[in-house]
Design an enzyme around this catalytic site. Structure first.
Site, PDB file in Angstrom:
ATOM      1  N   GLU A 147      45.686  34.345  25.408  1.00 24.34           N
ATOM      2  CA  GLU A 147      45.999  35.753  25.709  1.00 24.34           C
ATOM      3  C   GLU A 147      45.422  36.135  27.065  1.00 24.34           C
ATOM      4  OE1 GLU A 147      43.632  38.305  25.778  1.00 24.34           O
ATOM      5  OE2 GLU A 147      41.864  37.212  25.074  1.00 24.34           O
ATOM      6  N   CYS A 256      34.555  39.414  27.635  1.00 24.39           N
ATOM      7  CA  CYS A 256      35.219  38.159  28.013  1.00 24.39           C
ATOM      8  C   CYS A 256      34.628  37.465  29.237  1.00 24.39           C
ATOM      9  CB  CYS A 256      36.695  38.427  28.259  1.00 24.39           C
ATOM     10  SG  CYS A 256      37.497  39.183  26.848  1.00 24.39           S
ATOM     11  N   LYS A 259      31.025  35.830  28.947  1.00 21.58           N
ATOM     12  CA  LYS A 259      31.053  34.758  27.936  1.00 21.58           C
ATOM     13  C   LYS A 259      31.903  33.576  28.428  1.00 21.58           C
ATOM     14  CE  LYS A 259      33.985  35.648  24.409  1.00 21.58           C
ATOM     15  NZ  LYS A 259      35.044  34.672  24.261  1.00 21.58           N
TER      16      LYS A 259
HETATM   17  C1  UGA Z   1      39.631  40.330  30.993  1.00 22.84           C
HETATM   18  C2  UGA Z   1      40.835  39.799  31.784  1.00 22.84           C
HETATM   19  O1  UGA Z   1      41.174  40.698  32.840  1.00 22.84           O
HETATM   20  C3  UGA Z   1      42.055  39.617  30.877  1.00 22.84           C
HETATM   21  O2  UGA Z   1      43.128  39.039  31.609  1.00 22.84           O
HETATM   22  C4  UGA Z   1      41.666  38.680  29.723  1.00 22.84           C
HETATM   23  O3  UGA Z   1      42.724  38.494  28.814  1.00 22.84           O
HETATM   24  C5  UGA Z   1      40.495  39.287  28.977  1.00 22.84           C
HETATM   25  O4  UGA Z   1      39.384  39.453  29.891  1.00 22.84           O
HETATM   26  C6  UGA Z   1      40.123  38.347  27.866  1.00 22.84           C
HETATM   27  O5  UGA Z   1      39.728  37.209  28.141  1.00 22.84           O
HETATM   28  O6  UGA Z   1      40.347  38.681  26.690  1.00 22.84           O
HETATM   29  P1  UGA Z   1      38.834  42.740  30.142  1.00 22.84           P
HETATM   30  O7  UGA Z   1      37.604  42.056  29.641  1.00 22.84           O
HETATM   31  O8  UGA Z   1      39.515  43.725  29.267  1.00 22.84           O
HETATM   32  O9  UGA Z   1      39.962  41.641  30.530  1.00 22.84           O
HETATM   33  O10 UGA Z   1      38.396  43.512  31.436  1.00 22.84           O
HETATM   34  P2  UGA Z   1      38.834  43.596  32.983  1.00 22.84           P
HETATM   35  O11 UGA Z   1      39.774  44.694  33.190  1.00 22.84           O
HETATM   36  O12 UGA Z   1      39.243  42.282  33.483  1.00 22.84           O
HETATM   37  O13 UGA Z   1      37.420  44.002  33.630  1.00 22.84           O
HETATM   38  C7  UGA Z   1      36.273  43.159  33.515  1.00 22.84           C
HETATM   39  C8  UGA Z   1      35.126  43.747  34.279  1.00 22.84           C
HETATM   40  O14 UGA Z   1      35.386  43.697  35.683  1.00 22.84           O
HETATM   41  C9  UGA Z   1      34.831  45.196  33.957  1.00 22.84           C
HETATM   42  O15 UGA Z   1      33.424  45.408  33.898  1.00 22.84           O
HETATM   43  C10 UGA Z   1      35.448  45.943  35.120  1.00 22.84           C
HETATM   44  O16 UGA Z   1      34.869  47.189  35.369  1.00 22.84           O
HETATM   45  C11 UGA Z   1      35.188  44.968  36.250  1.00 22.84           C
HETATM   46  N1  UGA Z   1      36.092  45.155  37.414  1.00 22.84           N
HETATM   47  C12 UGA Z   1      37.435  44.893  37.283  1.00 22.84           C
HETATM   48  C13 UGA Z   1      35.565  45.540  38.628  1.00 22.84           C
HETATM   49  O17 UGA Z   1      34.339  45.753  38.761  1.00 22.84           O
HETATM   50  N2  UGA Z   1      36.410  45.659  39.700  1.00 22.84           N
HETATM   51  C14 UGA Z   1      37.734  45.425  39.615  1.00 22.84           C
HETATM   52  O18 UGA Z   1      38.447  45.536  40.653  1.00 22.84           O
HETATM   53  C15 UGA Z   1      38.262  45.037  38.377  1.00 22.84           C
END
Ligand code: UGA
Length: 431
Positions: A147, A256, A259
């Site tokens: 996913e 995610c 980990k």
């Molecule tokens: C992430 C991946 O983006 C998904 O593609 C993946 O399916 C998912 O993990 C998973 O393995 O299940 P998610 O954990 O929901 O999704 O969060 P993200 O939107 O990717 O953000 C992760 C972290 O990065 C957050 O703390 C967010 O604030 C930070 N972030 C994201 C930033 O600091 N800057 C950005 O430009 C984008």
């Protein structure tokens, strides 16, 4: 249309089940938690996930979505069996496969002949083989279908994905799984299971690396006097770099990235490759938590040691109520360890349902029900999660009620000119 069993109703399982039923399939979702199954059957969604309530409601009404207790109960009549159980981190950084193995052991004896088991959980490279072994069924194919759902936009990510990846040794099984997505317009890639599993980890680790890089660039910008907003804009115009995932912040987190990045380093180590690059990516992230905390600690005036800071945002990003591995919490742990008091507000963490104290019993902060209650008499206001409502703060009111005038915007959410015009000292990230 196919019959699909979903094992596990966490955010991946629930989204997958609801979306497949929306696409017309007959879906049965299983969980071990009886109370959760009862509330899901009544249409109550336990997580904040945009659009999910509507799809669950639609599925329950049409009869295409059901919830049952126990994996075997869901799997006994289904053609496809999606394993969507957690793979938490073990003490050594590797992924703990016990939930996956338990689920496989439960469904193995009841699987209809010729059905397909699909690994959706994020599992270490090689786990498709592990599942096949536990199932012990030579008449059942095991396929990897990782996913790529982001919390907060998971429904949209499922229905409009960039790609669907299917890893299978069995071509016919791969075609059958691909057919489940026939109403979705996206490239479908079929590869072997080990490559599919590696695509998942490599994608998350790459995105985490991109964020550590951009946070390091933000630090450099502060040192040389550049504006990171312009720097990333200029970088992002290059299509090889792309505009997304270039927002600096207090560090990255969630259930995610931390980990999976650690797990990939461990997978590499076990395979005889020292992927030290990833350790550095993780270290830069730890540094970013520390650097953000330091900005807050420094902003508390030395002659006002009993005052507090107002922290806006606790979840790991906006649009979700998930507090797991939240950068905001990492920062506040460091701040409170330095003796600074904190009053926090988050739209998804109401004080009357304070999940924080259960998850982080060592974090001693007060949670309040609106941003101004946090800001009253505060010497510093910080934005730690990029909730849209924080862009509409009333700075005239804040100037009246706060005891100090420092703003630390760890998400670069605000237009700095607005608070500065009201007399605030504004510090963002890399600008
Ligand atoms: C992430 C991946 O983006 C998904 O593609 C993946 O399916 C998912 O993990 C998973 O393995 O299940 P998610 O954990 O929901 O999704 O969060 P993200 O939107 O990717 O953000 C992760 C972290 O990065 C957050 O703390 C967010 O604030 C930070 N972030 C994201 C930033 O600091 N800057 C950005 O430009 C984008």
């Amino acid at each position: 249309m196919a019959s699909i069993a979903i094992i596990g109703t966490g955010y991946v399982g629930l989204t997958t089940g609801a979306c497949f039923s929306h696409l017309g399939h007959d879906v049965v979702c299983a969980d071990i938690d009886e109370a959760k199954v009862a509330s899901l059957s009544a249409g109550e969604i336990p997580i904040v996930e945009k659009g999910l309530d509507r799809l669950v409601d639609e599925g329950l009404r049409s009869g295409k979505l059901r919830f049952v207790v126990g994996a075997a109960e869901a799997s006994k009549d289904a053609e496809f069996h999606y394993l969507c159980v957690p793979t938490p981190q073990s003490a050594d950084g590797s992924a703990d496969l016990s939930y996956l193995e338990t689920a496989a052991a439960q469904i193995g004896p009841v699987l209809p002949h010729g059905s397909v088991v699909v690994n959706k959980s994020t599992v270490p490279v090689g786990s498709t083989r592990v599942v096949a072994k536990v199932l012990g069924r030579s008449d059942v194919a095991v396929v990897s279908n990782p996913e790529f759902l982001r919390e907060g936009t998971a429904v949209n990510d499922f229905l409009q994905p960039d790609r669907v990846v299917i890893g299978s040794q069995d071509q016919e099984a791969a075609i059958r799984v691909a057919a489940l997505y026939s109403r979705i317009a996206a490239p479908i890639m079929v590869t072997d299971p080990v490559s599919a599993e590696t695509i998942k980890y490599a994608s998350n680790a790459f995105l985490a690396s991109k964020l550590s890089f951009v946070n390091a660039i933000a630090t450099l910008c502060e040192a040389v006097g550049a504006d990171v907003s312009d720097v990333v804009l200029g970088m992002g115009y290059d299509r090889r770099i792309g505009r997304e995932f270039l927002r600096p912040g207090p560090g990255w987190g969630g259930s995610c990235f931390p980990k999976d990045t650690r797990a990939l380093a461990r997978i590499a180590e076990n395979a005889g490759y020292d992927f030290h690059f990833l350790n550095e990516v993780l270290r830069v992230n730890e540094d970013q938590f520390g650097r953000t905390a330091q900005k807050l600690i420094e902003a508390v005036p030395a002659d006002m040691p009993d005052s507090h800071i107002a922290a806006l945002g606790l979840t790991f990003k906006a649009g979700t109520d998930d507090l797991r591995d939240s950068p905001a919490i990492e920062v506040l742990m460091r701040v409170t360890a330095a003796g600074v008091k904190v009053k926090a507000y988050d739209p998804a963490v109401p004080p009357e349902r304070n999940r924080l104290s259960e998850m982080y019993p060592d974090l001693d902060i007060e949670i309040v029900s609106d941003p101004y209650a946090a800001a009253e008499d505060a010497v510093v206001l910080t934005i730690l999660t990029e909730w849209d409502e924080f862009t509409w703060l009333d700075f005239d009111k804040l100037a009246e009620i706060m005891a100090g005038n420092n703003i630390v915007d760890a998400r670069n959410l605000l237009d700095p000119t607005i608070p500065r015009r009201r007399g605030f000292n504004y510090r963002g990230v890399g600008r």
